[in-house]
Each structure stands twice: as C-alpha cells, then as structure tokens.
Scaffold this motif. Structure first.
Motif, PDB file in Angstrom:
ATOM      1  N   HIS A 157       1.298   6.283  -7.183  1.00 44.86           N
ATOM      2  CA  HIS A 157       0.076   6.992  -7.604  1.00 44.86           C
ATOM      3  C   HIS A 157       0.261   8.505  -7.479  1.00 44.86           C
ATOM      4  O   HIS A 157      -0.089   9.267  -8.408  1.00 44.86           O
ATOM      5  CB  HIS A 157      -1.106   6.536  -6.750  1.00 44.86           C
ATOM      6  CG  HIS A 157      -2.371   7.284  -7.028  1.00 44.86           C
ATOM      7  ND1 HIS A 157      -3.136   7.078  -8.156  1.00 44.86           N
ATOM      8  CD2 HIS A 157      -2.986   8.279  -6.336  1.00 44.86           C
ATOM      9  CE1 HIS A 157      -4.168   7.889  -8.148  1.00 44.86           C
ATOM     10  NE2 HIS A 157      -4.108   8.629  -7.054  1.00 44.86           N
ATOM     11  N   THR A 158       0.832   8.947  -6.357  1.00 43.29           N
ATOM     12  CA  THR A 158       1.039  10.387  -6.152  1.00 43.29           C
ATOM     13  C   THR A 158       1.987  10.949  -7.204  1.00 43.29           C
ATOM     14  O   THR A 158       1.740  12.012  -7.783  1.00 43.29           O
ATOM     15  CB  THR A 158       1.606  10.645  -4.737  1.00 43.29           C
ATOM     16  OG1 THR A 158       0.691  10.133  -3.761  1.00 43.29           O
ATOM     17  CG2 THR A 158       1.816  12.126  -4.506  1.00 43.29           C
TER      18      THR A 158
ATOM     19  N   ASN B 239       2.374   1.766  -3.482  1.00 43.20           N
ATOM     20  CA  ASN B 239       1.336   2.253  -4.391  1.00 43.20           C
ATOM     21  C   ASN B 239       1.019   3.727  -4.150  1.00 43.20           C
ATOM     22  O   ASN B 239       0.742   4.467  -5.101  1.00 43.20           O
ATOM     23  CB  ASN B 239       0.067   1.405  -4.251  1.00 43.20           C
ATOM     24  CG  ASN B 239       0.070   0.205  -5.173  1.00 43.20           C
ATOM     25  OD1 ASN B 239       0.891   0.111  -6.082  1.00 43.20           O
ATOM     26  ND2 ASN B 239      -0.840  -0.717  -4.961  1.00 43.20           N
ATOM     27  N   HIS B 240       1.037   4.125  -2.889  1.00 43.48           N
ATOM     28  CA  HIS B 240       0.792   5.542  -2.574  1.00 43.48           C
ATOM     29  C   HIS B 240       1.849   6.423  -3.242  1.00 43.48           C
ATOM     30  O   HIS B 240       1.517   7.449  -3.867  1.00 43.48           O
ATOM     31  CB  HIS B 240       0.816   5.749  -1.059  1.00 43.48           C
ATOM     32  CG  HIS B 240       0.890   7.186  -0.646  1.00 43.48           C
ATOM     33  ND1 HIS B 240      -0.185   8.050  -0.783  1.00 43.48           N
ATOM     34  CD2 HIS B 240       1.915   7.927  -0.130  1.00 43.48           C
ATOM     35  CE1 HIS B 240       0.165   9.261  -0.364  1.00 43.48           C
ATOM     36  NE2 HIS B 240       1.428   9.207   0.028  1.00 43.48           N
TER      37      HIS B 240
ATOM     38  N   ALA C 234       0.835  -1.209   0.000  1.00 43.02           N
ATOM     39  CA  ALA C 234       0.000   0.000   0.000  1.00 43.02           C
ATOM     40  C   ALA C 234       0.869   1.258   0.000  1.00 43.02           C
ATOM     41  O   ALA C 234       0.543   2.246  -0.679  1.00 43.02           O
ATOM     42  CB  ALA C 234      -0.926  -0.011   1.211  1.00 43.02           C
ATOM     43  N   TYR C 235       1.976   1.221   0.725  1.00 45.72           N
ATOM     44  CA  TYR C 235       2.868   2.385   0.771  1.00 45.72           C
ATOM     45  C   TYR C 235       3.534   2.613  -0.584  1.00 45.72           C
ATOM     46  O   TYR C 235       3.592   3.756  -1.070  1.00 45.72           O
ATOM     47  CB  TYR C 235       3.923   2.193   1.858  1.00 45.72           C
ATOM     48  CG  TYR C 235       4.902   3.342   1.940  1.00 45.72           C
ATOM     49  CD1 TYR C 235       4.469   4.622   2.302  1.00 45.72           C
ATOM     50  CD2 TYR C 235       6.247   3.158   1.657  1.00 45.72           C
ATOM     51  CE1 TYR C 235       5.350   5.685   2.367  1.00 45.72           C
ATOM     52  CE2 TYR C 235       7.144   4.221   1.724  1.00 45.72           C
ATOM     53  CZ  TYR C 235       6.687   5.480   2.077  1.00 45.72           C
ATOM     54  OH  TYR C 235       7.571   6.535   2.133  1.00 45.72           O
TER      55      TYR C 235
END
Length: 267
Positions: free
Chosen positions: A138-139, A134-135, A131-132
């Motif tokens: 994505h950002t 991907n964050h 999840a980290y």
C-alpha cells in the motif's frame, strides 16, 4: 478445530484449522503462501509456480493452472486448495469442490489484491505477516501514484499479452488497474482481453506499447515488427509478473515500476 470461511465467489468452506496440507494452483498466490512463512504446509503447486525457485524444486507439481492433474491432487489429500476464478478452469474447480475445501479468489484491481492477501493470511493463520506485506504494498503504490502526478506521467499505452492473434489487456483487468496506478492511460476500451490487429491499434494513436513477458514470451525480435506497423509509438518489453502477479510479488513490483516511471519521464 474446524473453521468456516467464505471465499470471494461466495462459497462457504469448512476445514481443520489451521490447514496443514495446502495445494496452491495459482503462481502468485503460491509465492504469497511461502512469503507468509509457510513451507511444509504447501504440499502441491503448479508447474508455473516458479517463485521462489528453491521451493518450486522441492514441491509436488500438479499440472498447469488450467490443466490440473486431478489424480495427483487426490493422492496428496489436501485439507485446503487455493485457486482463482480467472486463472483456473471452472469445470476442474467444480470437480475438486465436490471432494475438497476449495477457496477461490476473484481479483480485478490492487485493492482486491490487498483484500485477498488479508483473507489468505486469515485462512492459513498468518494474519500479522499478511498485514505487514499489505503495509509495504500500500505504501509503495501510494508513492507511485503521487509520483505519477508530480512527474506528469499520462502517456497512452497498449499492453500486449499474446501474439497470433494479438491480444491486449483491456478494462476490468488487474493489468489495467496497475497501468492506471502508475499514471498511464490504457487505449483499449473493451473489457478483459480483446483481439486487435496492428492496423486497428494504429487508430488509437497510442504512444506506448508494452510487450509482456507472459503469458506470451515476447522478445526483442517482436519489437521490430510492431515498430514497422506503428512507427510513432515507443515499443518496450516489460516484465509481466510485475503487472499481473497480485500476491507478495507486488512488493518487488513497486521498485520495478518506480524505475519504469523514471524511464517514461526521461523519454
């Protein structure tokens, strides 16, 4: 504990969870596994899984992505094999599926890459780490898309991946999606990786030609011959990993593509 997962080709696989003996047969996904915090669990990789180099040196090599050494894989007795539809050979994968749990990805764009990172994180019990990552990805790509609009980047481009014959990244490829994400228009309208002559490429009136560092290792000497054939186009060497590796390398790709956008604006 055994768990069952469905891969991106619709195959169901069941294995002891979390997996302790993983063979990864795709370079970008191998790097992802290491960046998710795995080490001892990854017991076999391909000769192209070069990142990070210190991990590459210490792991058993099981051939190339399209020419696997099946006996070496059997000797490793993996409880999970992770591959990809495009990068691996179907017949070899089908053989391995008869003997081991094999999870396959199928990726054509950034959104599917993010989904894959999430799913691999679940496969190996590293959901928070996935999840980290991907964050961050994505950002970064959201910013790249915003900058493409604000800096008015919209050049037409052809992306070369092979020589003799010349082959290009076309539609329905991960490379095509990344080009679009940073504001560029791919002049190759055919799907996948079509062959084109330089004479045919002239007719597209493209303003940029990217020569990828992989799978064909384009060098400086190749720029000259293409500039002769297409004198009105700017020819540039680019890092193929930054356009085609769809794992955690996308974090590094963001910074690379920021600088590339700046170059395009200045030129």
């Amino acid at each position: 504990m055994q768990r069952t997962f469905t891969d991106q080709l619709g195959n169901e696989i069941t294995f002891n969870y979390p997996p302790k003996r993983i063979v990864s047969i795709v370079p970008s996904q191998t790097e992802l596994l290491f960046d998710l915090g795995l080490d001892e669990e990854v017991i076999g990789i391909t000769k192209f899984c070069i990142h990070p180099i210190e991990k590459f040196a210490s792991k058993t090599k099981i051939g190339g992505t399209k020419k696997l050494l099946l006996e070496k894989i059997r000797d490793l007795k993996p409880d999970l094999i992770i591959g990809n539809k495009e990068e691996n050979t179907q017949s070899e994968i089908e053989t391995l599926m008869q003997e081991f749990p094999v999870w396959m990805s199928d990726i054509h764009n950034l959104e599917e890459a993010l989904k894959t990172i999430t799913e691999i994180g679940e496969l190996v019990n590293r959901q928070p780490e996935a999840a980290y990552l991907n964050h961050l990805i994505h950002t970064g790509f959201t910013d790249l898309q915003t900058l493409a609009v604000s800096k008015n980047i919209h050049q037409s481009v052809a992306y070369l991946i092979w020589k003799d014959p010349y082959m290009f990244a076309g539609r329905n490829t991960f490379i095509d999606d990344i080009l679009r994400k940073i504001g560029l228009n791919n002049v190759i309208e055919q799907s996948r990786y079509p062959e084109f002559s330089l004479t045919e490429l002239q007719a597209t009136n493209c303003k940029l030609i990217f020569l990828s560092s992989e799978p064909y290792p384009f060098k400086e000497q190749h720029i000259k011959e293409i500039e002769v054939a297409l004198p009105n186009a700017k020819v540039k060497l680019v890092d193929g990993e930054m356009f085609s590796w769809y794992g955690s390398r996308l974090i590094k790709a963001v910074n690379y593509l920021f600088h590339l956008q700046d170059e395009l604006v200045q030129s």
